[in-house]
Write a protein that holds these residues in place. Structure first.
Motif, short mmCIF file in Angstrom:
data_model
loop_
_atom_site.label_atom_id
_atom_site.label_comp_id
_atom_site.label_asym_id
_atom_site.label_seq_id
_atom_site.Cartn_x
_atom_site.Cartn_y
_atom_site.Cartn_z
N HIS A 98 -30.44 3.48 -9.82
CA HIS A 98 -29.82 2.06 -9.76
C HIS A 98 -31.11 0.99 -9.84
CE1 HIS A 98 -25.65 3.20 -8.27
NE2 HIS A 98 -26.34 4.16 -8.25
N SER A 99 -32.18 1.26 -8.94
CA SER A 99 -33.20 0.14 -9.01
C SER A 99 -33.83 0.13 -10.45
CB SER A 99 -34.32 0.66 -8.13
OG SER A 99 -34.89 1.60 -7.99
N ALA A 100 -33.95 1.26 -11.00
CA ALA A 100 -34.49 1.10 -12.49
C ALA A 100 -33.83 0.22 -13.38
CB ALA A 100 -34.77 2.30 -13.15
N ILE A 101 -32.34 0.34 -13.04
CA ILE A 101 -31.55 -0.44 -14.17
C ILE A 101 -31.37 -1.90 -13.49
CG2 ILE A 101 -29.02 -1.11 -14.95
CD1 ILE A 101 -28.76 2.19 -14.70
N HIS A 102 -31.41 -2.19 -12.32
CA HIS A 102 -31.54 -3.82 -11.53
C HIS A 102 -32.76 -4.11 -12.12
CE1 HIS A 102 -27.59 -3.49 -9.27
NE2 HIS A 102 -28.19 -2.42 -8.79
N GLY A 103 -33.92 -3.44 -11.99
CA GLY A 103 -35.13 -4.02 -12.02
C GLY A 103 -35.44 -4.44 -13.65
N ALA A 104 -34.84 -3.37 -14.49
CA ALA A 104 -35.40 -3.67 -16.04
C ALA A 104 -34.13 -4.60 -16.83
CB ALA A 104 -35.36 -2.42 -16.69
N ILE A 105 -33.01 -4.65 -16.36
CA ILE A 105 -31.90 -5.43 -17.04
C ILE A 105 -31.34 -6.63 -16.18
CG2 ILE A 105 -29.77 -5.23 -18.23
CD1 ILE A 105 -30.10 -2.40 -18.42
N GLU A 106 -31.93 -7.77 -16.53
CA GLU A 106 -31.60 -8.76 -15.81
C GLU A 106 -30.17 -9.01 -15.48
OE1 GLU A 106 -33.82 -10.91 -14.38
OE2 GLU A 106 -32.37 -12.51 -13.50
N ALA A 107 -29.74 -8.87 -16.46
CA ALA A 107 -27.86 -9.09 -16.37
C ALA A 107 -27.25 -8.11 -15.32
CB ALA A 107 -27.22 -9.21 -17.65
N ALA A 108 -27.95 -7.16 -15.11
CA ALA A 108 -27.34 -5.72 -14.36
C ALA A 108 -27.10 -6.12 -13.09
CB ALA A 108 -28.02 -4.47 -14.75
N HIS A 109 -26.06 -6.70 -12.75
CA HIS A 109 -26.14 -7.10 -11.00
C HIS A 109 -25.40 -6.18 -10.31
CE1 HIS A 109 -26.27 -11.87 -12.12
NE2 HIS A 109 -27.40 -11.05 -12.24
N CYS A 110 -24.43 -5.36 -11.13
CA CYS A 110 -23.70 -4.18 -10.39
C CYS A 110 -24.08 -2.77 -11.02
CB CYS A 110 -22.20 -4.63 -10.28
SG CYS A 110 -21.20 -3.47 -9.36
N VAL A 111 -24.18 -1.66 -10.39
CA VAL A 111 -24.47 -0.47 -11.06
C VAL A 111 -23.49 0.55 -10.24
CG1 VAL A 111 -26.14 1.44 -11.66
CG2 VAL A 111 -26.73 -0.90 -11.83
N MET A 112 -22.79 1.19 -10.89
CA MET A 112 -22.01 2.24 -10.39
C MET A 112 -22.29 3.65 -10.99
SD MET A 112 -18.32 0.21 -10.60
CE MET A 112 -18.03 -1.15 -9.73
N HIS A 113 -21.82 4.74 -10.16
CA HIS A 113 -22.28 6.00 -10.68
C HIS A 113 -21.61 6.98 -9.70
CE1 HIS A 113 -24.56 9.81 -11.63
NE2 HIS A 113 -24.85 9.87 -10.31
N THR A 114 -21.03 8.06 -10.63
CA THR A 114 -19.98 9.00 -10.11
C THR A 114 -20.39 10.49 -10.54
OG1 THR A 114 -18.32 8.82 -11.99
CG2 THR A 114 -17.97 7.28 -10.09
N HIS A 115 -19.80 11.38 -10.02
CA HIS A 115 -19.72 12.79 -10.30
C HIS A 115 -18.51 13.16 -10.38
CE1 HIS A 115 -24.22 13.90 -8.50
NE2 HIS A 115 -24.00 12.71 -9.56
N THR A 116 -17.42 12.54 -10.93
CA THR A 116 -16.27 13.05 -10.91
C THR A 116 -16.16 14.36 -11.78
OG1 THR A 116 -15.76 11.69 -12.72
CG2 THR A 116 -15.04 10.68 -10.33
N THR A 117 -15.17 15.18 -11.61
CA THR A 117 -15.16 16.50 -12.23
C THR A 117 -15.03 16.32 -13.70
OG1 THR A 117 -14.07 17.44 -10.31
CG2 THR A 117 -13.72 18.70 -12.27
N THR A 118 -13.89 15.44 -14.05
CA THR A 118 -13.81 15.31 -15.62
C THR A 118 -14.96 14.52 -16.26
OG1 THR A 118 -12.32 13.33 -15.23
CG2 THR A 118 -11.52 15.41 -15.61
N GLY A 119 -15.43 13.69 -15.42
CA GLY A 119 -16.74 12.82 -15.89
C GLY A 119 -17.82 13.68 -16.17
N SER A 120 -18.17 14.47 -15.12
CA SER A 120 -19.39 15.29 -15.13
C SER A 120 -19.00 16.64 -16.28
CB SER A 120 -19.38 16.12 -13.73
OG SER A 120 -19.93 15.14 -12.87
N ALA A 121 -17.62 16.89 -16.57
CA ALA A 121 -17.39 17.96 -17.36
C ALA A 121 -17.62 17.47 -18.98
CB ALA A 121 -15.94 18.28 -17.38
N VAL A 122 -17.50 16.28 -19.21
CA VAL A 122 -17.59 15.68 -20.43
C VAL A 122 -19.21 15.37 -20.64
CG1 VAL A 122 -17.48 13.57 -21.73
CG2 VAL A 122 -15.32 14.55 -20.83
N ALA A 123 -19.84 15.16 -19.65
CA ALA A 123 -21.22 14.97 -19.59
C ALA A 123 -22.08 16.41 -19.91
CB ALA A 123 -21.82 14.38 -18.17
N CYS A 124 -21.54 17.33 -19.71
CA CYS A 124 -21.94 18.71 -19.76
C CYS A 124 -21.69 19.10 -21.27
CB CYS A 124 -21.37 19.68 -18.86
SG CYS A 124 -22.17 19.49 -17.30
N LEU A 125 -20.75 18.25 -21.95
CA LEU A 125 -20.32 18.72 -23.48
C LEU A 125 -21.42 18.37 -24.33
CD1 LEU A 125 -16.71 17.82 -23.56
CD2 LEU A 125 -17.66 20.10 -23.22
#
Ligand SMILES: [Zn+2]
Length: 254
Positions: A98-125
């Motif tokens: 999160h800090s990498a994104i907040h620090g490097a991208i001025e407009a990135a005021h909010c960062v969200m991250h999830t490990h949902t099952t279908t999200g992680s499944a697609v990430a594995c494809l």
């Protein structure tokens, strides 16, 4: 025992803007729980506090999203160090992404991250996200991919991750999970909601039959028409969820 803030620095007052940000972010943690987007005590949603100071709010490490309240959110600097005494630790390893994104991208005021099952499944494809659904099509041309290098993100990887993300606000962390950022909490939420819905539908469709592909000109048109990033739409959608939350439990405001 309270974790000490940075030594020798003045105690930052909690402004009205921070109070409002705390309530909004605590609501967001509860909404993630309501939607089933939690991962035990892990994952984060981080929000920059409006104002001249570079301060971010993050969930206390060890609590379930259902236990997050406006007052127990921890205010930290870009290095993840609490700026005030706090009863709760911060998951520094988790904050690094999160800090990498907040620090490097001025407009990135909010960062969200999830490990949902279908999200992680697609990430594995190998082929990643399909754009052949109503929601997937809206994300055509908007998704960045970053390869998995291990659980701990080191400073070298931070730079590679920022390069992978470029100007994209929707990120698939390969073999890992989903991530979005926005200029507001509501915008980051709308991107994540679109991405999560696209993943849900992709996984459901793959279990049912062969995906019907959308032609390139339709994808290009849908990219232009995608309304998810309009601030008023993002706010209206999030407000609707906050109202549902307020009907059942207002303890997040504490
Ligand atoms: Zn993760």
């Amino acid at each position: 025992m309270k974790q000490a803030p940075r030594s020798g620095e003045r105690l930052l007052p909690i402004t009205d803007a921070e109070r409002q940000a705390r309530v909004r972010l605590a609501a967001c943690y509860r909404i993630f729980d309501y939607l089933g987007w939690t991962e035990l005590i892990f994952n984060h949603i981080t929000l920059r506090v409006p104002g001249p100071e570079t301060i971010f709010l993050i969930n206390p490490f060890g609590l379930h999203y259902r236990e997050v309240t406006a007052s127990n959110l921890v205010a930290v600097d870009l290095q993840g160090r609490p700026v005030r005494p706090t009863d709760y630790p911060v998951n520094l390893a988790g904050f690094v992404t999160h800090s990498a994104i907040h620090g490097a991208i001025e407009a990135a005021h909010c960062v969200m991250h999830t490990h949902t099952t279908t999200g992680s499944a697609v990430a594995c494809l190998e082929e990643g996200l399909s754009h052949d659904s109503f929601y997937g099509a809206q994300l055509h041309g908007r998704v960045a991919y970053h390869v998995f290098e291990g659980v701990t993100v080191n400073p070298d990887e931070q730079a590679r991750m920022i390069a992978s993300i470029g100007d994209k606000r929707v990120v698939i962390l390969r073999n890992h999970g989903l991530l979005t950022w926005g200029e507001t909490l509501e915008e980051a939420f709308m991107w994540l909601w679109l991405l999560q819905r696209a993943c849900d539908i992709q996984v459901a469709a793959a279990q049912t039959g062969r995906l019907r592909r959308l032609p390139a000109h339709v994808l290009a048109q849908t990219h232009l028409e995608a309304a998810g990033r309009q601030p008023e739409t993002c706010k209206a959608a999030f407000d609707a969820l906050v109202r549902q939350l307020d009907r059942v439990d207002t303890s997040y405001r504490d």
